[in-house]
Write an enzyme that holds these catalytic residues in place. Structure first.
Site, PDB file in Angstrom:
ATOM      1  N   ILE A 124       7.203  -3.536   9.939  1.00 21.13           N
ATOM      2  CA  ILE A 124       6.915  -2.186  10.184  1.00 21.13           C
ATOM      3  C   ILE A 124       5.230  -2.243  10.501  1.00 21.13           C
ATOM      4  O   ILE A 124       4.920  -0.946  10.649  1.00 21.13           O
ATOM      5  CB  ILE A 124       7.606  -1.129   9.438  1.00 21.13           C
ATOM      6  N   GLY A 172       0.825  -1.149  -0.159  1.00 20.52           N
ATOM      7  CA  GLY A 172       0.121   0.049   0.068  1.00 20.52           C
ATOM      8  C   GLY A 172       0.996   1.195  -0.062  1.00 20.52           C
ATOM      9  O   GLY A 172       2.035   1.129  -0.363  1.00 20.52           O
ATOM     10  N   ARG A 173       0.220   2.379   0.517  1.00 21.26           N
ATOM     11  CA  ARG A 173       1.037   3.615   0.476  1.00 21.26           C
ATOM     12  C   ARG A 173       2.311   3.350   1.339  1.00 21.26           C
ATOM     13  O   ARG A 173       3.515   4.076   0.614  1.00 21.26           O
ATOM     14  CB  ARG A 173       0.101   4.640   1.345  1.00 21.26           C
ATOM     15  N   HIS A 219       8.385   0.595  18.565  1.00 24.28           N
ATOM     16  CA  HIS A 219       7.371   1.189  17.732  1.00 24.28           C
ATOM     17  C   HIS A 219       7.471   2.593  17.530  1.00 24.28           C
ATOM     18  O   HIS A 219       6.292   3.297  17.883  1.00 24.28           O
ATOM     19  CB  HIS A 219       5.936   0.652  18.298  1.00 24.28           C
ATOM     20  N   ILE A 220       8.394   3.266  16.946  1.00 20.16           N
ATOM     21  CA  ILE A 220       8.585   4.265  16.722  1.00 20.16           C
ATOM     22  C   ILE A 220       8.386   4.851  15.143  1.00 20.16           C
ATOM     23  O   ILE A 220       8.549   6.026  14.834  1.00 20.16           O
ATOM     24  CB  ILE A 220      10.126   4.869  17.021  1.00 20.16           C
ATOM     25  N   GLY A 221       7.439   4.013  14.379  1.00 21.55           N
ATOM     26  CA  GLY A 221       7.442   4.258  13.202  1.00 21.55           C
ATOM     27  C   GLY A 221       6.984   5.825  12.786  1.00 21.55           C
ATOM     28  O   GLY A 221       7.265   6.617  11.897  1.00 21.55           O
ATOM     29  N   SER A 222       5.899   6.221  13.558  1.00 23.58           N
ATOM     30  CA  SER A 222       5.319   7.788  13.108  1.00 23.58           C
ATOM     31  C   SER A 222       6.312   8.581  14.125  1.00 23.58           C
ATOM     32  O   SER A 222       5.541   9.733  14.330  1.00 23.58           O
ATOM     33  CB  SER A 222       3.960   7.609  13.165  1.00 23.58           C
ATOM     34  N   ARG A 248       2.552  -4.895  12.072  1.00 29.72           N
ATOM     35  CA  ARG A 248       2.037  -5.450  13.198  1.00 29.72           C
ATOM     36  C   ARG A 248       2.716  -6.554  13.574  1.00 29.72           C
ATOM     37  O   ARG A 248       2.863  -7.465  13.080  1.00 29.72           O
ATOM     38  CB  ARG A 248       0.355  -5.625  13.056  1.00 29.72           C
TER      39      ARG A 248
END
Lengths: 339, 339
Positions: free
Chosen positions: B253, B162-163, B304-307, B255
């Protein structure tokens, strides 16, 4: 090569390079049997009568070694980018050629530069450390938890803007960077070589800085990629760091002494910059566990692994063998140092 | 909004978002005063009579909370990409709208994906750990010391495309990758959305895999970026990992539960894959220091620092406020969940 040439090789080489070496007829190969550094005494004893020596960064090539080899010596093939371990003058006065392997590591180093930029911005070292020490369960989510600056929209500063810097820029463009400013040994001058055709007609401004102050003030990401010379030693100083932006990061993939380590530690302590990513550092590899830089959570230090990919090291090995053979035959090398 | 609306906000927001919220006339803002998670009891007590609630991932929005608010409740604005913490059915049957912030984190997550790929290939975690523990002085240089696979020439596999996957691909192209293979919920089918115009007319082959076996066998870098569903849970299994290349790396990246952690630990132990980079893991954040994945030198795990960039979190906060206000006014939201 009608005559049997003795060649001394100070390591076991990687597969393809070793095969290439062994496939050449008429060579008397004397080779150190392990992947660990060759013993100096062994090298001096075995050099006698050699036509060529293929050696590593860790083998000093000085008058002593050259004299030990004697008049038969035609070529030194160094498995390395730098040639600081070789006494060039001693080779020059005897007409001995020097091969090296500078070009094939551009991709590997540029890749690592991207890794270090992202680790410095996204607090990679700190993030790993928090998880490793079991702190993750105790980190309640909050909007700014573990955040760092984003690369989109950044101004990227290059101290030195040669092949590796430009290969790094090529990778950075799709991250949405907005501008590039670079400082070379000719401040304010356009860089001469456009190695990947990126600079002319670029979609973003790519401009020379007029001085180091401009580079320090304007960079969100500062990449040190210049040679170490008298004028670049400690160029990244207390003064330089104090002019950088609070959310900027510093990455050094060149040579340790370009950055004054004490000044960097102080700048990180004071929050003058956001973080740092280092592949090299002054006095490497003698960095003990109590070194002050290792106490900085926002600094990532890796052990000079810029060129450490399997593919690059295989190519460096193969090129060293080719340089050795070219030296014996009097043919052009892949890369030869002008002495 | 002629009438005074009560809105409950479960955190102090970041600068710009807080200012936007406070600038709206006619709001009675009841706000949890810190950046730490709001107390549940506080939330239930203060929800009474609220027209809107702006909440975080850590705040459960269930029947209890909705009843506590009462008939005045028109909108839930969640500062999050996922909405698993919200009882959608409970909102739907009362006609309460739900806003969320899914789109603005694409760049931040794609950037982190590149960091994790490079760290997995270039042994980033191991490299830092060797330096931190004072081992650098004892690492004699040898041609294959600390080497890993190089990304140039790699086949990149995407599980989910996806995006975020496509934004990652955009960044990977100048690294010299040679091919892309992707698996979506429709194996063998071309992906419908070409978010960045990369796929049509691409310079390298970008092809759908016919099944998971093909994805496993062909990927040098495997990026897990799919949603967690019954059919993707533990899709990265012992069987899957055993078919991967010995020099391949796995990056998750998406779940945690898409990857069977026990199977990954075993595959790393046996050298079935070269390394892994994880932003997510099963049972996060409850990962203690003795977790078996943390014993794997070739696995990098970040919390979990993706964003987690300042810019993205600011944008998420601002969008949450906009969604809240749009919900109160009956206007279109930036992003609304169809209930």
């Amino acid at each position: 090569m009608p005559q049997k040439h003795k060649v001394v090789v100070t390591r076991q080489l990687i597969d393809e390079a070793q095969k290439l070496l062994e496939s050449v007829p008429g060579l008397n190969i004397v080779q150190w049997p392990t992947e660990q550094p060759a013993d100096r005494k062994w090298l001096l004893e075995n050099a006698k009568g050699a036509s060529g020596i293929l050696l590593m960064l860790s083998d000093i090539c000085d008058e002593e070694l050259i004299k030990a080899a004697g008049d038969s010596l035609k070529v030194i093939a160094s498995f390395s980018v730098g040639t600081d371990h070789v006494d060039r003058d001693a080779l020059k006065k005897r007409g001995i050629r020097l091969g090296y392997t500078p070009t094939c590591l551009t991709d590997a180093v540029a890749d690592l530069t991207i890794m270090l930029i992202l680790m410095a911005q996204r607090r990679g070292g700190e993030a790993i450390s928090k998880v490793q020490t079991g702190q993750w369960p105790k980190m309640p989510w909050s909007p700014l938890l573990m955040t760092g600056p984003q690369i989109r929209g950044s101004t990227i500063g290059f101290l030195g803007f040669g092949r590796i810097g430009q290969a790094t820029l090529k990778r950075l463009l799709p991250f949405g960077i907005s501008r590039v400013v670079y400082l070379t040994s000719e401040p304010g001058q356009l860089v001469k070589e456009d190695h990947f055709g990126l600079i002319k007609g670029a979609a973003i401004p790519i401009e020379p800085a007029k001085d180091w102050e401009q580079l320090a003030c304007e960079s969100d990401v500062l990449i040190v990629g210049c040679a170490l010379t008298r004028s670049t030693k400690h160029l990244i100083s207390t003064n330089f760091l104090s002019r950088m932006k609070k959310l900027s990061v510093l990455v050094n993939i060149a040579r340790g002494p370009v950055v004054d380590t004490d000044a960097l530690v102080a700048a990180l302590d004071k929050g003058e910059i956001f973080g740092a990513g280092l592949d090299v550092i002054e006095n490497e590899p003698n960095i003990l566990a109590n070194h002050p830089i290792l106490k900085q959570p926002r600094c990532v230090l890796v052990p000079h692994i810029g060129s450490a990919t399997i593919e690059t090291r295989e190519q460096m090995a193969t090129e060293s063998v080719k340089n050795l053979l070219a030296g014996l035959k009097g043919e052009p090398m892949v890369n030869e140092v002008e002495l």
